[in-house]
Each structure stands twice: as C-alpha cells, then as structure tokens.
Design a protein around this motif. Structure first.
Motif, short mmCIF file in Angstrom:
data_model
loop_
_atom_site.label_atom_id
_atom_site.label_comp_id
_atom_site.label_asym_id
_atom_site.label_seq_id
_atom_site.Cartn_x
_atom_site.Cartn_y
_atom_site.Cartn_z
N ILE A 34 0.88 -1.18 -0.10
CA ILE A 34 -0.15 0.02 0.02
C ILE A 34 0.92 1.33 0.05
CG2 ILE A 34 -1.53 1.25 1.41
CD1 ILE A 34 -2.82 -1.11 2.28
N GLY A 35 1.76 1.24 0.90
CA GLY A 35 2.75 2.28 0.81
C GLY A 35 3.21 2.86 -0.46
N ARG A 36 3.79 1.52 -1.25
CA ARG A 36 4.37 1.70 -2.57
C ARG A 36 3.44 2.40 -3.61
NH1 ARG A 36 6.85 -3.04 -1.31
NH2 ARG A 36 5.49 -4.21 -2.86
N GLU A 37 2.09 1.90 -3.33
CA GLU A 37 1.39 2.44 -4.33
C GLU A 37 0.91 3.99 -4.00
OE1 GLU A 37 -1.84 3.13 -7.21
OE2 GLU A 37 -0.28 1.40 -7.17
N VAL A 38 0.54 4.30 -2.86
CA VAL A 38 0.38 5.75 -2.59
C VAL A 38 1.61 6.31 -2.69
CG1 VAL A 38 -0.14 7.21 -0.60
CG2 VAL A 38 -1.34 4.99 -0.88
#
Length: 410
Positions: A395-399
């Motif tokens: 999730i962190g990478r996508e955001v």
C-alpha cells in the motif's frame, strides 16, 4: 522491488516535498516507500499522538493475514498476499518479533460448509496454499477445538505491528513530528498545501498524503476534497484467555461474506497470550474504546451521514447480535464455545479494545476494498482497515507512486 524515480524536488519555499498526515503503519510505510523509490525526496509526517501506531495499528490482534478472504483481483487480495510475504521478510530483516503460525478456519454448522468450500476456492485463486481438514483432523492442529470441517492456511502469521511501524519511521529518514494535530489545511493548486497544527506550527508541502485513519474523511474535506464515503467507527472488544494452553495458534470461524468483519476468533499473540475477539459494535467516538467514551460532535456527524441509517436498516439483525455479545459476557462465551467448548466464563477477562475505521457509502454499503482517492496536490487513503497492517508495504508503495506522479507533473 524498488524502482528508483528521479524527481526534481528542491524548493526553499516548501518545508517538504510530501507531507504525510498520520503516523500509523500506512503513513509510515508511505514515508518509507517515498525515500526509497525517490532518494532526496523531503518527507514530513505529522502525527497527533506522542508516538506512532497508537490507534488501529497498535490495537489489533497482530495477525499477518494470508489474503484468503478477499475477492480475487481486489486490492485487498493482491496486497495482502504480497504484503504477508514482505512483512515476514521485513520482520526477519530488522529483528522484529514474529512467527508464521498458520491458522484454522473452522465450520461449526452445516450451513457454513458451502462458505468454507468457497473460501478454499477463493484462496487457491489468490495463490494461497490451503489444506482441507475433516472433523477428526482438526485435533491434529488444535486438540481443544471442535468443528465439522476446517481449512488450514499455512502462510498466516503474527507479529508486533507497533514495532514494525516504529522501524519503518526510523528507516525512512523522514522528519516525523509527533504531537502535531492538524486543524486547518490551505491548498492552492499552484502553490501546494499549507497545514496548520494545534500548536500553531505551519508546515508547507508540495503534495499532501492523507493517512489519517479514523479521521481520514475529515482531513480530505479539510483539504477541499469531497470523499465518496464517510468513516463509521466500529469498536472491536477483546477478552484475554486465562488458560492460554487451550489454544496453540490461530482459530477463526467461517466469516459472513456480507461483512468485512471476520467474527470472534482466537489469536495466540507474539507474547504468548491468547486474545479472543473482536466483536463489532458502533462506537460513539472515532476513538471510542469503551461505551463511556462519547464525543457528541463525532457521534452526531456519524448519525447525520445517510449511509449510517441505510446500513443500520439493512443489517440490524447482525448488529443486534454484536451488541448482545458486547453487553453480555455469557453471550460472548456462547459464541466462543462453538469452536472451543472447553472454555468457561472465568477463563475470559476483559482486554483492550480497538476501533475500526470503516468507510460507508451514502447508500449504506460498507466499502469492502482499500479506497485511495486523489485530488489536486493530494492523495487520500480513505479505507484501510484490516488487512492494512499486513499489506502496508505494498500500500505504501502504491500511495508513494501516486504522490511522486503529482510531484513530477508540477
């Protein structure tokens, strides 16, 4: 895994390039991803509490979920499966307490058997190793657990998510400011965002990332964006098992597919204790960890959202059962005995509660997947309850990817 992005970010008019609101595991994962994929990016994290992971991250059962429950192709399914492997690796790399324990999902009623078989199929579609068990085989994994059938999911584990969040923050190199509650946001598409905190500090950034969890919809509206859903808080109440020897690992009931809640389950934590729960009851405050915590403004705002009433009319029977287990320990014990018949009322003592930030649409539908919404100079994470801790690295990478695209476009 990390694709390095080159972005021209230096500008003395800004205190930072990306300003993250929220110091839970998702916000700190975003900071971690930003500084790894775009070295030199200046990241500031504002967290209203005096330390990280004080709410959803630090008040859950500590389970690294496998991804078996989630619709194939959904963000939850993709990120949970990927995130479980990454979280286990991250914990091993940084010496964070963790264990891959596996878990049982147990059917105790014939009406649950079709749903159990559907979970087997769903797990296999998601690439998860699932083993089907008959009633006699359950005792090989959990001698005190009873059921008609079960499935064993090997990749489920446990860890200390608070320690993970703290390590993500340290490893990110971001400027993390605790005790900074956001009270106002001024966004100008040509000039970025300026955030005023309760201490009177003004922090300026080129892009804002909203990972405020229980208050994410408030932060979105403060920014000037209108979220498609509102947060309706549900409290999850836990008991501690005084005879932890009754349970070896993790034991779950077959969940109702109409709800994003997994039901009352048994979780042996990383400290060796066994938590029983949670249920899911409406909270009278965003941080309403007990019936005595009431914040009238927040409760009225929840009641004013049309989706709250639509949801209540649609699911009142389910809600009534959850409320009964909240106010009656005997009812809670009865629910546990379906899987663990040896448990007695005296075996259960009250433990800490958590609050789930559940996004609800105007029509009363509970948002079932992670929800990320963008606006000018802003990226909002508007639904990230469980399994968000498990999936926090992807999730962190996508955001972070979305935030860097906004930076590159200006």
């Amino acid at each position: 895994m990390w694709e390095v992005v080159r972005v021209q970010v230096r500008n003395p008019a800004y205190d930072c390039d990306v300003l993250v609101v929220g110091g839970g595991i998702v916000g700190l994962s975003v900071a971690y991803a930003l500084t790894r994929s775009a070295p030199g990016t200046r990241v500031t994290v504002l967290e209203k509490e005096p330390g990280p992971a004080r709410h959803q991250t630090g008040r859950n059962s500590g389970v690294i979920h496998s991804g078996i429950y989630y619709r194939p192709g959904s963000l939850k399914a993709r990120y949970a499966v990927q995130g479980a492997a990454e979280m286990t690796k991250f914990c091993a790399e940084y010496g964070i307490p963790h264990a891959v324990t596996g878990k049982l999902i147990v059917a105790t009623d014939r009406a649950e058997l079709p749903r159990l078989h559907a979970l087997v199929q769903r797990g296999r579609e998601n690439g998860i190793v699932v083993k089907e068990l008959g009633a006699a085989q359950i005792a090989e994994y959990e001698p005190e657990v009873r059921g008609l059938a079960a499935i064993h999911v090997r990749s489920t584990g446990i860890c200390d998510f608070t320690a993970v969040a703290r390590r993500l923050g340290d490893a990110s190199g971001a400027d993390i400011r605790y005790g900074e509650r956001v009270v106002r946001i001024d966004r100008r598409p040509e000039r970025g965002v300026a955030v005023l905190t309760a201490r009177g500090e003004v922090v300026r950034g080129r892009v804002l990332v909203n990972c405020a969890g229980l208050y994410c919809d408030d932060i979105a509206r403060m920014t000037g964006d209108e979220p498609e859903a509102r947060i309706v808080p549900f409290r999850g109440e836990y008991y501690e098992l005084t005879r932890p020897g009754l349970v070896r690992g993790l034991v779950y009931p077959v969940p109702d597919p109409a709800f994003p809640f997994l039901g009352v389950h048994l979780t042996r934590g990383i400290d060796g204790g066994v938590h029983v729960g949670p249920n899911a009851v409406p909270a009278l405050a965003r941080e309403g960890y007990g019936w005595g915590v009431v914040r009238p403004r927040e409760a009225l705002a929840t009641a004013a959202w049309p989706g709250t009433w639509h949801m209540g009319r649609r699911h009142w029977r389910y809600g009534a059962g959850e409320l009964r287990r909240s106010v009656s320990k005997a009812a809670f014990v009865t629910a546990v005995r379906r899987m663990l018949p040896a448990v007695e009322a005296d075996d259960l003592v009250r433990a800490g509660a958590g609050v789930r930030a559940q996004a609800v649409l105007r029509n009363g539908a509970l948002v079932d997947d992670f929800l990320i919404q963008q606006g000018p100079r802003a990226v909002h994470v508007l639904n990230a309850p469980s399994p968000a801790a498990t999936a926090s690295l992807p999730i962190g990478r996508e955001v972070a990817r979305r935030a860097l695209e906004v930076l590159a476009s200006r």
